[in-house]
Scaffold this motif. Structure first.
Motif, PDB file in Angstrom:
ATOM      1  N   ALA A 115       0.851  -1.194   0.000  1.00 23.78           N
ATOM      2  CA  ALA A 115       0.000   0.000   0.000  1.00 23.78           C
ATOM      3  C   ALA A 115       0.884   1.240   0.000  1.00 23.78           C
ATOM      4  CB  ALA A 115      -0.915  -0.002   1.227  1.00 23.78           C
ATOM      5  N   ARG A 116       0.475   2.259  -0.733  1.00 25.02           N
ATOM      6  CA  ARG A 116       1.278   3.486  -0.838  1.00 25.02           C
ATOM      7  C   ARG A 116       0.846   4.470   0.234  1.00 25.02           C
ATOM      8  NH1 ARG A 116       5.330   2.080  -4.247  1.00 25.02           N
ATOM      9  NH2 ARG A 116       5.636   4.224  -4.888  1.00 25.02           N
ATOM     10  N   ILE A 117       1.826   4.998   0.959  1.00 25.34           N
ATOM     11  CA  ILE A 117       1.568   5.962   2.026  1.00 25.34           C
ATOM     12  C   ILE A 117       2.209   7.284   1.632  1.00 25.34           C
ATOM     13  CG2 ILE A 117       1.922   6.513   4.459  1.00 25.34           C
ATOM     14  CD1 ILE A 117       2.102   3.462   4.932  1.00 25.34           C
ATOM     15  N   THR A 118       1.408   8.336   1.558  1.00 26.20           N
ATOM     16  CA  THR A 118       1.946   9.656   1.219  1.00 26.20           C
ATOM     17  C   THR A 118       2.762  10.167   2.395  1.00 26.20           C
ATOM     18  OG1 THR A 118       0.054  10.106  -0.204  1.00 26.20           O
ATOM     19  CG2 THR A 118       1.364  11.995   0.495  1.00 26.20           C
ATOM     20  N   SER A 119       4.039  10.422   2.141  1.00 31.47           N
ATOM     21  CA  SER A 119       4.969  10.788   3.207  1.00 31.47           C
ATOM     22  C   SER A 119       5.695  12.082   2.862  1.00 31.47           C
ATOM     23  CB  SER A 119       6.005   9.677   3.414  1.00 31.47           C
ATOM     24  OG  SER A 119       5.366   8.445   3.665  1.00 31.47           O
ATOM     25  N   LEU A 120       6.001  12.838   3.900  1.00 33.71           N
ATOM     26  CA  LEU A 120       6.772  14.071   3.748  1.00 33.71           C
ATOM     27  C   LEU A 120       8.252  13.723   3.880  1.00 33.71           C
ATOM     28  CD1 LEU A 120       6.537  17.182   3.456  1.00 33.71           C
ATOM     29  CD2 LEU A 120       6.581  17.302   5.951  1.00 33.71           C
ATOM     30  N   VAL A 121       8.995  13.909   2.809  1.00 34.38           N
ATOM     31  CA  VAL A 121      10.414  13.559   2.787  1.00 34.38           C
ATOM     32  C   VAL A 121      11.233  14.835   2.682  1.00 34.38           C
ATOM     33  CG1 VAL A 121      12.212  12.318   1.532  1.00 34.38           C
ATOM     34  CG2 VAL A 121       9.918  11.339   1.705  1.00 34.38           C
ATOM     35  N   PHE A 122      12.173  15.008   3.617  1.00 31.87           N
ATOM     36  CA  PHE A 122      13.034  16.191   3.621  1.00 31.87           C
ATOM     37  C   PHE A 122      14.302  15.907   2.816  1.00 31.87           C
ATOM     38  CE2 PHE A 122      10.359  16.915   7.275  1.00 31.87           C
ATOM     39  CZ  PHE A 122      10.066  18.259   7.146  1.00 31.87           C
ATOM     40  N   LEU A 123      14.631  16.808   1.918  1.00 28.79           N
ATOM     41  CA  LEU A 123      15.830  16.710   1.082  1.00 28.79           C
ATOM     42  C   LEU A 123      16.658  17.970   1.311  1.00 28.79           C
ATOM     43  CD1 LEU A 123      13.910  15.598  -2.125  1.00 28.79           C
ATOM     44  CD2 LEU A 123      15.156  14.099  -0.572  1.00 28.79           C
ATOM     45  N   GLY A 124      17.436  17.956   2.378  1.00 28.76           N
ATOM     46  CA  GLY A 124      18.199  19.154   2.737  1.00 28.76           C
ATOM     47  C   GLY A 124      17.248  20.242   3.200  1.00 28.76           C
ATOM     48  N   PHE A 125      17.257  21.386   2.479  1.00 31.79           N
ATOM     49  CA  PHE A 125      16.362  22.492   2.829  1.00 31.79           C
ATOM     50  C   PHE A 125      14.992  22.357   2.167  1.00 31.79           C
ATOM     51  CE2 PHE A 125      20.636  24.350   3.376  1.00 31.79           C
ATOM     52  CZ  PHE A 125      20.513  24.756   4.692  1.00 31.79           C
ATOM     53  N   PHE A 126      14.831  21.375   1.336  1.00 33.45           N
ATOM     54  CA  PHE A 126      13.589  21.204   0.587  1.00 33.45           C
ATOM     55  C   PHE A 126      12.837  19.978   1.105  1.00 33.45           C
ATOM     56  CE2 PHE A 126      16.831  23.058  -2.156  1.00 33.45           C
ATOM     57  CZ  PHE A 126      16.219  24.257  -2.501  1.00 33.45           C
ATOM     58  N   TYR A 127      11.554  19.931   0.823  1.00 39.09           N
ATOM     59  CA  TYR A 127      10.767  18.755   1.174  1.00 39.09           C
ATOM     60  C   TYR A 127       9.816  18.443   0.033  1.00 39.09           C
ATOM     61  CZ  TYR A 127       7.042  22.085   2.275  1.00 39.09           C
ATOM     62  OH  TYR A 127       6.099  23.076   2.197  1.00 39.09           O
ATOM     63  N   GLN A 128       9.383  17.199   0.005  1.00 37.41           N
ATOM     64  CA  GLN A 128       8.501  16.765  -1.061  1.00 37.41           C
ATOM     65  C   GLN A 128       7.571  15.685  -0.525  1.00 37.41           C
ATOM     66  OE1 GLN A 128      10.547  15.531  -4.582  1.00 37.41           O
ATOM     67  NE2 GLN A 128       8.690  14.980  -5.674  1.00 37.41           N
ATOM     68  N   LEU A 129       6.326  15.688  -1.006  1.00 35.43           N
ATOM     69  CA  LEU A 129       5.383  14.623  -0.686  1.00 35.43           C
ATOM     70  C   LEU A 129       5.535  13.525  -1.728  1.00 35.43           C
ATOM     71  CD1 LEU A 129       2.187  16.675   0.234  1.00 35.43           C
ATOM     72  CD2 LEU A 129       3.570  15.296   1.783  1.00 35.43           C
ATOM     73  N   ILE A 130       5.829  12.314  -1.278  1.00 38.97           N
ATOM     74  CA  ILE A 130       5.927  11.192  -2.205  1.00 38.97           C
ATOM     75  C   ILE A 130       5.182   9.989  -1.622  1.00 38.97           C
ATOM     76  CG2 ILE A 130       8.137  11.927  -3.181  1.00 38.97           C
ATOM     77  CD1 ILE A 130       9.507   9.841  -1.468  1.00 38.97           C
ATOM     78  N   ASP A 131       4.737   9.096  -2.492  1.00 38.40           N
ATOM     79  CA  ASP A 131       4.073   7.868  -2.059  1.00 38.40           C
ATOM     80  C   ASP A 131       5.117   6.777  -1.871  1.00 38.40           C
ATOM     81  OD1 ASP A 131       1.577   9.034  -2.119  1.00 38.40           O
ATOM     82  OD2 ASP A 131       1.183   8.457  -4.194  1.00 38.40           O
TER      83      ASP A 131
END
Length: 199
Positions: A115-131
């Motif tokens: 199952a895909r869970i939408t998660s907040l992923v931090f990439l240094g100073f940036f963040y992105q929502l990914i499944d």
């Protein structure tokens, strides 16, 4: 409030003393359940509700309401007993549903690993929502609990705070229960229902 939490929260020292002197049918045994309905504040409660909202609806749809309640409370009991086994002389009341919710997470990783869970992923100073697949998100969560739990063993000044081993025990109980459920289903030739979207 402190007296109420001590009375109805799970105090490992009180539980082990009661079981040693009076057996299992005691008020202290009841705290294995009552402690699951007490929380340390609104953030504690809302955090637990968020995890329930994301993961519990599919488990409940799968099991049915009564079976889910049994699974949930049973997971909370297993979680509490795990923490008691790790520190049976603690006089700090243990409260919260985190152990029961950890059991839900354990069940989810077995029943719905892809199952895909939408998660907040931090990439240094940036963040992105990914499944991200549930097996990665929940596997990483459990790994963090193990690391924290092992690191806390034998350390002075760890009274109070988070009952990490309750999380570990609840998660393992959920995994075991879900695996048993899958074995029963394979023998009967039944399948779990489709995922229910959150929201």
């Amino acid at each position: 409030l402190n007296a109420f939490l001590t009375e109805w929260g799970l105090v490992p020292a009180d539980l082990t003393a009661a079981w040693t002197s009076s057996g299992f049918l005691t008020v202290e045994t009841l705290t294995l359940i009552t402690s699951q309905f007490l929380h340390g504040g609104w953030l504690h409660l809302l955090g637990n509700l968020l995890f329930l909202w994301i993961f519990a609806n599919n488990i409940e749809d799968d099991l049915g309401r009564l079976a889910f309640l049994t699974f949930y409370l049973g997971g909370g009991i297993a979680a509490g007993l795990t923490q008691v086994a790790i520190d049976p002389t603690s006089t700090i009341p243990m409260i919260g549903a985190s152990g029961a919710i950890a059991a839900v997470l354990g069940g989810y990783i077995v029943l719905y690993p892809r199952a895909r869970i939408t998660s907040l992923v931090f990439l240094g100073f940036f963040y992105q929502l990914i499944d991200v697949p549930a097996v990665i998100v929940l596997g990483f969560w459990f790994l963090l609990q193990l690391i924290d739990g092992i690191a806390s063993l034998g350390l002075a000044g760890t009274d109070g705070g988070v009952a990490i081993f309750a999380h570990i025990g609840g998660f393992v109980a959920g995994v075991v229960a879900a695996r048993l459920l899958l074995v029963v289903r394979r023998r009967r030739g039944t399948r779990p229902p489709a995922l229910t979207p959150v929201g």
